[in-house]
Design a protein around this motif. Structure first.
Motif, PDB file in Angstrom:
ATOM      1  N   HIS A  12      -8.131  -1.876   3.665  1.00 21.16           N
ATOM      2  CA  HIS A  12      -7.282  -3.036   3.397  1.00 21.16           C
ATOM      3  C   HIS A  12      -5.931  -2.902   4.119  1.00 21.16           C
ATOM      4  N   LYS A  13      -5.326  -1.704   3.996  1.00 18.03           N
ATOM      5  CA  LYS A  13      -4.034  -1.465   4.661  1.00 18.03           C
ATOM      6  C   LYS A  13      -4.197  -1.563   6.182  1.00 18.03           C
ATOM      7  N   LEU A  14      -5.314  -1.010   6.679  1.00 24.60           N
ATOM      8  CA  LEU A  14      -5.545  -1.011   8.126  1.00 24.60           C
ATOM      9  C   LEU A  14      -5.643  -2.442   8.653  1.00 24.60           C
ATOM     10  N   ASP A  68       2.164   5.794   4.905  1.00 22.72           N
ATOM     11  CA  ASP A  68       2.913   5.047   3.890  1.00 22.72           C
ATOM     12  C   ASP A  68       2.762   5.688   2.523  1.00 22.72           C
ATOM     13  N   ASP A  69       3.700   5.388   1.663  1.00 22.24           N
ATOM     14  CA  ASP A  69       3.605   5.823   0.279  1.00 22.24           C
ATOM     15  C   ASP A  69       4.230   4.738  -0.594  1.00 22.24           C
ATOM     16  N   THR A  70       3.640   4.542  -1.774  1.00 22.76           N
ATOM     17  CA  THR A  70       4.100   3.460  -2.650  1.00 22.76           C
ATOM     18  C   THR A  70       4.271   3.969  -4.066  1.00 22.76           C
ATOM     19  N   GLY A  71       5.232   3.405  -4.774  1.00 23.46           N
ATOM     20  CA  GLY A  71       5.383   3.726  -6.189  1.00 23.46           C
ATOM     21  C   GLY A  71       5.841   2.507  -6.966  1.00 23.46           C
ATOM     22  N   ARG A 115       9.857  -2.556 -10.188  1.00 21.84           N
ATOM     23  CA  ARG A 115       9.710  -2.914  -8.773  1.00 21.84           C
ATOM     24  C   ARG A 115       8.696  -2.014  -8.108  1.00 21.84           C
ATOM     25  N   PHE A 116       8.002  -2.596  -7.140  1.00 22.38           N
ATOM     26  CA  PHE A 116       7.144  -1.801  -6.267  1.00 22.38           C
ATOM     27  C   PHE A 116       7.950  -1.452  -5.036  1.00 22.38           C
ATOM     28  N   LYS A 117       7.814  -0.215  -4.598  1.00 25.43           N
ATOM     29  CA  LYS A 117       8.512   0.203  -3.380  1.00 25.43           C
ATOM     30  C   LYS A 117       7.518   0.907  -2.459  1.00 25.43           C
ATOM     31  N   GLY A 148      -6.944  -7.661  -6.159  1.00 24.21           N
ATOM     32  CA  GLY A 148      -6.048  -6.545  -5.878  1.00 24.21           C
ATOM     33  C   GLY A 148      -6.534  -5.234  -6.461  1.00 24.21           C
ATOM     34  N   PHE A 149      -5.590  -4.382  -6.785  1.00 24.11           N
ATOM     35  CA  PHE A 149      -5.926  -3.046  -7.283  1.00 24.11           C
ATOM     36  C   PHE A 149      -4.721  -2.477  -8.025  1.00 24.11           C
ATOM     37  N   GLY A 150      -4.903  -1.267  -8.530  1.00 21.11           N
ATOM     38  CA  GLY A 150      -3.788  -0.549  -9.147  1.00 21.11           C
ATOM     39  C   GLY A 150      -3.154  -1.308 -10.303  1.00 21.11           C
ATOM     40  N   TYR A 151      -1.846  -1.451 -10.248  1.00 23.35           N
ATOM     41  CA  TYR A 151      -1.094  -2.086 -11.330  1.00 23.35           C
ATOM     42  C   TYR A 151      -1.005  -3.608 -11.160  1.00 23.35           C
ATOM     43  N   ASP A 152      -1.726  -4.171 -10.198  1.00 25.41           N
ATOM     44  CA  ASP A 152      -1.641  -5.615  -9.925  1.00 25.41           C
ATOM     45  C   ASP A 152      -1.814  -6.503 -11.169  1.00 25.41           C
ATOM     46  N   PRO A 153      -2.760  -6.196 -12.069  1.00 28.78           N
ATOM     47  CA  PRO A 153      -2.963  -7.107 -13.216  1.00 28.78           C
ATOM     48  C   PRO A 153      -1.785  -7.176 -14.181  1.00 28.78           C
ATOM     49  N   LEU A 171      -1.324 -14.516  -0.297  1.00 25.98           N
ATOM     50  CA  LEU A 171       0.038 -14.665  -0.820  1.00 25.98           C
ATOM     51  C   LEU A 171       0.616 -13.294  -1.174  1.00 25.98           C
ATOM     52  N   LYS A 172      -0.172 -12.481  -1.865  1.00 32.55           N
ATOM     53  CA  LYS A 172       0.326 -11.146  -2.221  1.00 32.55           C
ATOM     54  C   LYS A 172       0.723 -10.382  -0.960  1.00 32.55           C
ATOM     55  N   ASN A 173      -0.102 -10.453   0.071  1.00 32.38           N
ATOM     56  CA  ASN A 173       0.183  -9.685   1.293  1.00 32.38           C
ATOM     57  C   ASN A 173       1.490 -10.101   1.960  1.00 32.38           C
ATOM     58  N   SER A 176       4.464  -8.977  -0.849  1.00 35.64           N
ATOM     59  CA  SER A 176       4.430  -7.651  -1.481  1.00 35.64           C
ATOM     60  C   SER A 176       5.286  -6.620  -0.760  1.00 35.64           C
ATOM     61  N   HIS A 177       5.613  -5.565  -1.503  1.00 34.05           N
ATOM     62  CA  HIS A 177       6.284  -4.364  -0.995  1.00 34.05           C
ATOM     63  C   HIS A 177       5.639  -3.898   0.319  1.00 34.05           C
ATOM     64  N   ARG A 178       4.307  -3.757   0.314  1.00 34.77           N
ATOM     65  CA  ARG A 178       3.639  -3.234   1.515  1.00 34.77           C
ATOM     66  C   ARG A 178       3.710  -4.231   2.652  1.00 34.77           C
ATOM     67  N   GLY A 179       3.571  -5.540   2.300  1.00 32.35           N
ATOM     68  CA  GLY A 179       3.670  -6.581   3.318  1.00 32.35           C
ATOM     69  C   GLY A 179       5.037  -6.560   3.986  1.00 32.35           C
TER      70      GLY A 179
HETATM   71  P1  IMP Z   1      -0.288   4.594  -2.379  1.00 30.06           P
HETATM   72  O1  IMP Z   1       0.833   5.515  -2.066  1.00 30.06           O
HETATM   73  O2  IMP Z   1      -0.305   3.355  -1.533  1.00 30.06           O
HETATM   74  O3  IMP Z   1      -1.613   5.281  -2.411  1.00 30.06           O
HETATM   75  O4  IMP Z   1      -0.019   4.056  -3.864  1.00 30.06           O
HETATM   76  C1  IMP Z   1       0.093   4.919  -4.991  1.00 30.06           C
HETATM   77  C2  IMP Z   1      -0.353   4.191  -6.245  1.00 30.06           C
HETATM   78  O5  IMP Z   1       0.520   3.086  -6.488  1.00 30.06           O
HETATM   79  C3  IMP Z   1      -1.752   3.591  -6.161  1.00 30.06           C
HETATM   80  O6  IMP Z   1      -2.717   4.506  -6.578  1.00 30.06           O
HETATM   81  C4  IMP Z   1      -1.660   2.409  -7.099  1.00 30.06           C
HETATM   82  O7  IMP Z   1      -1.868   2.827  -8.416  1.00 30.06           O
HETATM   83  C5  IMP Z   1      -0.220   1.983  -6.971  1.00 30.06           C
HETATM   84  N1  IMP Z   1      -0.101   0.867  -5.993  1.00 30.06           N
HETATM   85  C6  IMP Z   1       0.227   0.974  -4.672  1.00 30.06           C
HETATM   86  N2  IMP Z   1       0.263  -0.227  -4.101  1.00 30.06           N
HETATM   87  C7  IMP Z   1      -0.058  -1.112  -5.077  1.00 30.06           C
HETATM   88  C8  IMP Z   1      -0.194  -2.532  -5.092  1.00 30.06           C
HETATM   89  O8  IMP Z   1      -0.027  -3.231  -4.086  1.00 30.06           O
HETATM   90  N3  IMP Z   1      -0.527  -3.067  -6.280  1.00 30.06           N
HETATM   91  C9  IMP Z   1      -0.723  -2.341  -7.406  1.00 30.06           C
HETATM   92  N4  IMP Z   1      -0.628  -1.029  -7.439  1.00 30.06           N
HETATM   93  C10 IMP Z   1      -0.286  -0.407  -6.287  1.00 30.06           C
END
Ligand code: IMP
Length: 198
Positions: A12-14, A68-71, A115-117, A148-153, A171-173, A176-179
């Motif tokens: 998805h990220k790719l 990348d890394d997300t939290g 917030r998502f970062k 979506g995935f993760g904490y999206d719901p 829309l999310k893309n 969103s933080h990653r977008g």
């Molecule tokens: P990662 O660093 O992108 O692998 O993200 C770490 C964790 O943050 C993931 O396992 C998800 O639980 C959560 N996460 C990252 N991006 C998203 C998102 O776009 N929506 C919801 N949860 C996310």
């Protein structure tokens, strides 16, 4: 065409990134370069983890690369789960386990601000560059939606009524933080191409 390694196997990220850069770069994943080992992620910050992953691959393959890394940072929990978002409910926690634990931790708490970062660390010829994307919002009382995935719901972005998991992925893309971080990365790369410095 220039090669750039993306330290991920997340399709998805790719897709998100190649859709913007494909005219100029061939983005290779870890699978493409035959790397199947573990990349250490031991930093205490999101930036640190992104850099650690990118540096690991750069040193090993001597090729320009990014990671990348997300939290998810929740104000009432002093920024937790933050850098531990993937393993909030334990080392092999599922997305559902993490969501359940977070809702439990916020039970009865009024301040739902979060917030998502995302931080992307890019290494070009040994030099690191960082691109950050942040989206603010609130943690809902219960999960809603199936995309979506993760904490999206349970994440409702500011200015919207629905959770990320209730939105069309297009829309999310965009919001969103990653977008947002990806857009900064691709603008930077396309500029480098224009300047003929890459
Ligand atoms: P990662 O660093 O992108 O692998 O993200 C770490 C964790 O943050 C993931 O396992 C998800 O639980 C959560 N996460 C990252 N991006 C998203 C998102 O776009 N929506 C919801 N949860 C996310």
């Amino acid at each position: 065409m220039k090669d750039l390694i993306f330290a991920t196997n997340n399709a998805h990220k790719l897709e998100e990134i190649t859709s913007i850069t494909k005219a100029h770069f061939r983005i290779l994943t870890l699978n493409d370069i035959g790397f199947s080992g573990e990349i250490p992620e031991t930093s205490l910050s999101i930036e640190g983890n992104a850099l650690q992953k990118a540096e690991f691959i750069y040193k090993r393959f001597s090729t320009n690369c990014f990671a990348d890394d997300t939290g998810l940072e929740v104000d009432a929990l002093d920024g937790a789960p933050g850098v531990y978002s993937a393993r909030y409910a334990g080392e092999n926690a599922s997305y559902t386990d993490n969501v359940v634990k977070l809702l439990e931790a916020l039970k009865g708490i009024e301040n739902r601000n979060a917030r998502f970062k995302t931080v992307i660390a890019l290494i070009i010829d040994g030099q690191p560059y960082f691109f950050e994307g942040i989206i603010s919002g609130k943690i809902s009382d219960s999960p809603k939606g199936t995309s979506g995935f993760g904490y999206d719901p349970i994440f409702i972005p500011e200015g919207y009524q629905e959770s990320f998991a209730e939105m069309p992925s297009e829309l999310k893309n965009i919001i969103s933080h990653r977008g947002l971080a990806t857009k900064k990365l691709t603008d930077f790369l396309l500029n480098k191409v224009k300047e003929h410095s890459l």
